[in-house]
Design a protein around this motif. Structure first.
Motif, PDB file in Angstrom:
ATOM      1  N   MET A 208       0.843  -1.198   0.000  1.00 21.32           N
ATOM      2  CA  MET A 208       0.000   0.000   0.000  1.00 21.32           C
ATOM      3  C   MET A 208       0.877   1.246   0.000  1.00 21.32           C
ATOM      4  SD  MET A 208      -3.060  -1.343   0.118  1.00 21.32           S
ATOM      5  CE  MET A 208      -4.255  -0.142   0.730  1.00 21.32           C
ATOM      6  N   ILE A 209       0.333   2.352  -0.556  1.00 21.46           N
ATOM      7  CA  ILE A 209       1.010   3.644  -0.553  1.00 21.46           C
ATOM      8  C   ILE A 209       0.010   4.729  -0.176  1.00 21.46           C
ATOM      9  CG2 ILE A 209       2.660   2.929  -2.316  1.00 21.46           C
ATOM     10  CD1 ILE A 209       1.059   4.652  -4.330  1.00 21.46           C
ATOM     11  N   TYR A 222      -0.573  -0.379  -4.624  1.00 21.77           N
ATOM     12  CA  TYR A 222       0.403  -0.035  -5.655  1.00 21.77           C
ATOM     13  C   TYR A 222       0.375  -1.097  -6.751  1.00 21.77           C
ATOM     14  CZ  TYR A 222       4.927   1.156  -7.762  1.00 21.77           C
ATOM     15  OH  TYR A 222       5.921   1.506  -8.634  1.00 21.77           O
ATOM     16  N   GLU A 223       0.249  -0.638  -7.987  1.00 22.44           N
ATOM     17  CA  GLU A 223       0.199  -1.559  -9.111  1.00 22.44           C
ATOM     18  C   GLU A 223       1.619  -1.889  -9.562  1.00 22.44           C
ATOM     19  OE1 GLU A 223      -2.476  -2.985 -10.024  1.00 22.44           O
ATOM     20  OE2 GLU A 223      -3.785  -1.762  -8.742  1.00 22.44           O
ATOM     21  N   ASP A 227       9.171  -1.117  -4.001  1.00 23.39           N
ATOM     22  CA  ASP A 227      10.444  -1.167  -3.286  1.00 23.39           C
ATOM     23  C   ASP A 227      10.415  -0.331  -2.017  1.00 23.39           C
ATOM     24  OD1 ASP A 227      11.570  -2.773  -5.279  1.00 23.39           O
ATOM     25  OD2 ASP A 227      12.207  -1.029  -6.443  1.00 23.39           O
ATOM     26  N   LYS A 228       9.781   0.808  -2.092  1.00 19.82           N
ATOM     27  CA  LYS A 228       9.813   1.740  -0.955  1.00 19.82           C
ATOM     28  C   LYS A 228       8.551   2.582  -0.945  1.00 19.82           C
ATOM     29  CE  LYS A 228      13.663   3.923  -0.437  1.00 19.82           C
ATOM     30  NZ  LYS A 228      14.763   4.916  -0.676  1.00 19.82           N
ATOM     31  N   GLY A 285       9.088   2.158  -7.012  1.00 14.23           N
ATOM     32  CA  GLY A 285       8.715   0.820  -7.463  1.00 14.23           C
ATOM     33  C   GLY A 285       9.019   0.660  -8.934  1.00 14.23           C
ATOM     34  N   ASP A 286       8.590  -0.496  -9.519  1.00 10.93           N
ATOM     35  CA  ASP A 286       8.934  -0.759 -10.913  1.00 10.93           C
ATOM     36  C   ASP A 286       8.033  -0.026 -11.894  1.00 10.93           C
ATOM     37  OD1 ASP A 286       6.619  -2.163 -10.453  1.00 10.93           O
ATOM     38  OD2 ASP A 286       7.390  -4.114 -11.125  1.00 10.93           O
TER      39      ASP A 286
END
Length: 345
Positions: A208-209, A222-223, A227-228, A285-286
């Motif tokens: 989650m973000i 988060y799709e 990472d952070k 993230g990616d």
């Protein structure tokens, strides 16, 4: 007599060492307060050493004259060595008696050096000594730096919200200046205050973000591979409270007692208040990553209470906010609770 020679030699060696340092090192700018040996003690020892040297040289000349006469007698070696030893013993005794007659007051010199080592000053009277002691051991009043780190959680007496269900690791990092003010030289009580800079970081879990839309703040999935994700808020914090020191009274001499306010076992309690500096939502993230410093409805003001247990320079503390972490109805009634360790507090 041996005791006097040993201490005299030690003091002379220290004085000689200091002179050599001043001559050999051009950058060694020692002040009077950094001097190891009292100037008065150094002067008296050098004067005493000069007198001893004068006595030795005088008696040595007379002894050499007698030895010269002894050599002219052409005695056999055994008899010569016997009489030579007798002459040496005689002059050794004469030197010892003359040195003893100088009346060097070792106790007085030692007392002066002890006072100088204690106060970095040559005092000449008990009144002056007591005045110096009262000044040196006055009540503690200082600003000291500190740094702390704590594990943070959010407490809530209402049904769990999205943040409660998805809260990961959270922490509080802080550093600043602590003000100590002891109420009296022998008092165990003192005032604590100061100023600090605190960064509180909340990390959501379960991929989650923090996100916002039309001013509303919420958690969203988060799709992709995350990472952070953390929401970091900085505050300027001001504590105000009291501390109790369990250290025993110590004596500095001359009926002057004091309590080492910043040493030993201590317990403190204080309230605190803080004003928000900035908030930073960090996501990496990616699929996407960003840093957003806009408004995430984090409370612009915080206040609470703290209890601290300290020993010397290390402290353990518990900090509890009375204010909500977020303002208005966002993640309602979540309040920060921090367990941590501090250096210098």
């Amino acid at each position: 007599m041996i005791k006097k020679f040993i201490i005299t030699g030690m003091l002379c060696l220290a004085a000689t060492s200091m002179n050599a340092q001043r001559k050999g090192l051009s950058l060694n700018l020692q002040s009077k307060e950094d001097t190891t040996v009292s100037p008065i003690v150094k002067e008296k020892v050098e004067e005493y050493a000069a007198k001893i040297n004068g006595i030795i040289q005088e008696e040595k000349k007379q002894m050499e004259t007698e030895l010269k006469f002894l050599q002219e007698k052409n005695l056999d070696k055994a008899e010569f060595d016997k009489q030579k030893a007798q002459i040496a013993d005689t002059y050794s005794q004469k030197i010892d008696e003359k040195i003893e007659a100088l009346g060097f007051d070792l106790d007085q010199v030692i007392q002066k050096q002890v006072r100088y080592s204690l106060l970095n000053s040559d005092v000449t009277s008990n009144e002056e000594l007591k005045e110096k002691l009262l000044k040196k051991f006055r009540p503690k009043k200082s600003f000291d730096g500190y740094i702390s780190y704590g594990i943070m959680t959010l407490t809530n007496d209402k049904p769990d919200n999205d943040l409660d269900k998805n809260l990961g690791y959270a922490n509080n990092f802080e550093f600043g200046l602590k003000f100590n003010y002891q109420f009296g030289r022998t008092s165990p009580w003192g005032l604590i205050s100061g100023v600090g800079f605190s960064w509180r970081t909340v990390r959501p879990d379960n991929n989650m973000i923090f996100a916002k839309q039309n001013g509303d703040v919420f958690l969203t999935k988060y799709e992709g591979s995350l990472d952070k994700a953390k929401l970091r808020t900085g505050y300027v914090m001001v504590p105000l409270g009291f501390q109790y020191n369990f250290s025993k009274l110590k004596s500095a001499g001359m009926d002057v007692q004091y309590r080492p306010y910043s040493d030993g076992f201590r317990v403190g309690a204080n309230v605190y208040g803080g004003i928000k500096m900035a908030t930073n939502n960090i996501v990496k993230g990616d699929s996407q990553g960003f840093r957003d410093r806009s408004n995430y409805q984090v409370n612009p003001f915080v206040y609470g209470a703290q209890v601290t247990i300290s020993y010397d320079n290390i402290s353990l503390f518990v900090k509890k906010d009375f204010s909500n972490f977020f303002k208005d109805s966002y993640f309602q009634n979540d309040k920060a609770l921090v367990f941590g360790v501090a250096l210098g507090w």
